[in-house]
Design a protein around this motif. Structure first.
Motif, PDB file in Angstrom:
ATOM      1  N   GLY A   1     -27.665   4.340 -23.187  1.00 39.61           N
ATOM      2  CA  GLY A   1     -27.835   5.570 -23.203  1.00 39.61           C
ATOM      3  C   GLY A   1     -29.563   5.707 -23.605  1.00 39.61           C
ATOM      4  O   GLY A   1     -29.499   7.221 -23.045  1.00 39.61           O
ATOM      5  N   ALA A   2     -29.440   5.665 -24.088  1.00 35.44           N
ATOM      6  CA  ALA A   2     -31.292   5.584 -25.498  1.00 35.44           C
ATOM      7  C   ALA A   2     -32.490   6.135 -24.333  1.00 35.44           C
ATOM      8  O   ALA A   2     -32.869   5.061 -24.931  1.00 35.44           O
ATOM      9  N   LYS A   3     -32.293   7.114 -23.589  1.00 37.67           N
ATOM     10  CA  LYS A   3     -33.868   6.881 -22.843  1.00 37.67           C
ATOM     11  C   LYS A   3     -34.134   8.167 -22.682  1.00 37.67           C
ATOM     12  O   LYS A   3     -32.963   9.632 -22.780  1.00 37.67           O
TER      13      LYS A   3
ATOM     14  N   LYS B   1     -28.020  21.480 -22.480  1.00 39.96           N
ATOM     15  CA  LYS B   1     -28.284  19.702 -21.363  1.00 39.96           C
ATOM     16  C   LYS B   1     -26.826  19.073 -22.064  1.00 39.96           C
ATOM     17  O   LYS B   1     -27.210  17.769 -20.723  1.00 39.96           O
ATOM     18  N   ILE B   2     -26.611  18.418 -22.632  1.00 38.68           N
ATOM     19  CA  ILE B   2     -25.936  17.487 -22.550  1.00 38.68           C
ATOM     20  C   ILE B   2     -24.721  17.641 -21.924  1.00 38.68           C
ATOM     21  O   ILE B   2     -24.061  16.580 -21.155  1.00 38.68           O
ATOM     22  N   LEU B   3     -23.852  18.414 -22.102  1.00 36.75           N
ATOM     23  CA  LEU B   3     -22.473  19.129 -21.294  1.00 36.75           C
ATOM     24  C   LEU B   3     -22.772  19.129 -19.777  1.00 36.75           C
ATOM     25  O   LEU B   3     -21.322  18.396 -20.110  1.00 36.75           O
TER      26      LEU B   3
ATOM     27  N   PRO C   1     -26.053   7.893 -20.240  1.00 32.37           N
ATOM     28  CA  PRO C   1     -27.202   7.819 -19.652  1.00 32.37           C
ATOM     29  C   PRO C   1     -27.903   8.273 -18.632  1.00 32.37           C
ATOM     30  O   PRO C   1     -28.436   7.984 -17.961  1.00 32.37           O
ATOM     31  N   GLU C   2     -28.341   9.596 -19.290  1.00 33.76           N
ATOM     32  CA  GLU C   2     -28.790  10.631 -17.853  1.00 33.76           C
ATOM     33  C   GLU C   2     -29.939  11.104 -18.617  1.00 33.76           C
ATOM     34  O   GLU C   2     -29.962  11.252 -19.773  1.00 33.76           O
ATOM     35  N   PRO C   3     -31.033  11.758 -17.811  1.00 36.27           N
ATOM     36  CA  PRO C   3     -32.878  11.859 -18.726  1.00 36.27           C
ATOM     37  C   PRO C   3     -32.130  13.005 -19.207  1.00 36.27           C
ATOM     38  O   PRO C   3     -32.086  14.185 -18.648  1.00 36.27           O
ATOM     39  N   GLY C   4     -33.052  13.149 -20.691  1.00 34.56           N
ATOM     40  CA  GLY C   4     -33.193  14.224 -21.729  1.00 34.56           C
ATOM     41  C   GLY C   4     -31.990  14.628 -22.210  1.00 34.56           C
ATOM     42  O   GLY C   4     -31.913  15.154 -23.172  1.00 34.56           O
ATOM     43  N   THR C   5     -31.071  13.552 -22.045  1.00 36.07           N
ATOM     44  CA  THR C   5     -30.089  13.520 -23.551  1.00 36.07           C
ATOM     45  C   THR C   5     -30.003  13.505 -24.263  1.00 36.07           C
ATOM     46  O   THR C   5     -29.275  13.831 -25.252  1.00 36.07           O
ATOM     47  N   THR C   6     -30.794  12.156 -24.124  1.00 36.26           N
ATOM     48  CA  THR C   6     -30.833  12.174 -25.503  1.00 36.26           C
ATOM     49  C   THR C   6     -31.285  12.283 -26.797  1.00 36.26           C
ATOM     50  O   THR C   6     -31.479  12.604 -27.721  1.00 36.26           O
ATOM     51  N   ALA C   7     -32.220  13.089 -26.206  1.00 36.90           N
ATOM     52  CA  ALA C   7     -33.418  13.866 -26.944  1.00 36.90           C
ATOM     53  C   ALA C   7     -32.781  14.796 -28.060  1.00 36.90           C
ATOM     54  O   ALA C   7     -32.976  15.667 -28.379  1.00 36.90           O
ATOM     55  N   GLY C   8     -31.644  15.815 -26.874  1.00 38.07           N
ATOM     56  CA  GLY C   8     -30.488  16.962 -26.989  1.00 38.07           C
ATOM     57  C   GLY C   8     -29.588  16.478 -27.525  1.00 38.07           C
ATOM     58  O   GLY C   8     -29.691  16.692 -29.327  1.00 38.07           O
TER      59      GLY C   8
END
Length: 301
Positions: free
Chosen positions: A298-300, A203-205, A121-128
């Motif tokens: 987490g899908a944000k 971005k994800i890791l 649940p962190e900004p930008g990780t969902t798009a990645g």
């Protein structure tokens, strides 16, 4: 048997292949390459043919692992031998299995990283995560089609073909060579997919302020840390054994952990500060429910 196989070959396949076969079998004095066809019974031969260039022999299997081949089977094996060894348009069985398996493994890894990106649940990780899941699914499909022998053993990369088609269309509209446009389109996909996959993975890791990769977890020997992932380390909790994989949020708090507990593989998961989703859960159905809850949270974007 030779005559029936060649007759079937001529009847089933385009005339240009028959002309190429004639050139391969004709004597050098007649402008040919001087190869001959032999039938043989191999101990183990999965692709049904073999070419000995030193002796100029094309060997076609009489029978498979279970039953004898038909004339149609042998004609197809002869076609594959020509395409692989002479025309170089078909991938060899070794290449198919090696590259196909590698693509499937890579695709599964990409999808797994994408799943992590959506769960966290962190900004930008969902798009990645979505980017990685799409690329991973495409890579898996490419690998499976290559393993199945599609496209002469080269497989189908749907996204690459789509970019190639778009490039050919644009080139045609601009009165340029469509073949060149297709090549450029596929090149654009290759470069953009590598760039997008790399940036999305970082971005994800990545956790701000944390070492990207190191041996040892939590200051203790054993295990490995890769960004927000901790893997293969002994747990300090009672009855817990080896932690296979642990996923952390940006604060270093565990949100999903696969661990051995009492000799069994179980899963723990939580929405930090809200609720525990999974506690030493071993049921596949309950684990799936928990993963869906984590994905929904987490899908944000």
């Amino acid at each position: 048997m030779h005559e029936r196989m060649i007759s079937t070959f001529v009847d089933r396949y385009p005339v240009d292949l028959s002309v190429i076969l004639l050139q391969i079998l004709a004597y050098p004095s007649q402008g040919g390459r001087g190869y001959r066809i032999e039938m043989f019974d191999p101990t183990v031969d999965l692709d049904g043919w073999e070419v000995d260039h030193a002796r100029k022999v094309i060997k076609i299997d009489r029978k498979g692992l279970i039953s004898n081949y038909s004339d149609a089977d042998r004609a197809e094996h002869l076609k594959h031998a020509i395409e692989t060894e002479f025309l170089k348009t078909r991938a060899s069985l070794f290449s198919q299995v090696g590259w196909g398996t590698g693509k499937v493994v890579l695709g599964v890894t990409e999808c797994a990283v994408g799943l992590v990106g959506i769960i966290v649940p962190e900004p930008g990780t969902t798009a990645g995560g979505v980017v990685m899941a799409v690329l991973g699914s495409n890579t898996i499909a490419d690998g499976i089609t290559q393993l199945s022998g599609a496209n002469k053993g080269h497989g189908f990369n749907l996204l690459s073909e789509g970019f190639g088609h778009a490039g050919a269309t644009i080139a045609d509209l601009a009165n340029l060579n469509p073949k060149l446009g297709r090549t450029v389109g596929k090149g654009v996909f290759l470069v953009s997919s590598i760039a997008a996959g790399s940036l999305a993975s970082i971005k994800i890791l990545h956790i701000p302020g944390r070492v990207a990769i190191r041996l040892g977890v939590g200051g203790q020997p054993g295990g490995v840390t890769l960004g927000r992932l901790d893997a293969l380390y002994r747990s300090t909790k009672a009855r817990d054994g080896m932690t296979i994989l642990n996923i952390n949020n940006n604060a270093g708090q565990s949100i999903l952990r696969f661990v051995t507990h009492g000799g069994h593989l179980v899963v723990n998961g939580r929405i930090v500060g809200v609720q525990r989703i999974l506690k030493h859960e071993a049921s596949a159905k309950e684990i799936l429910k928990g993963l869906l809850k984590l994905l929904a949270h987490g899908a944000k974007f």
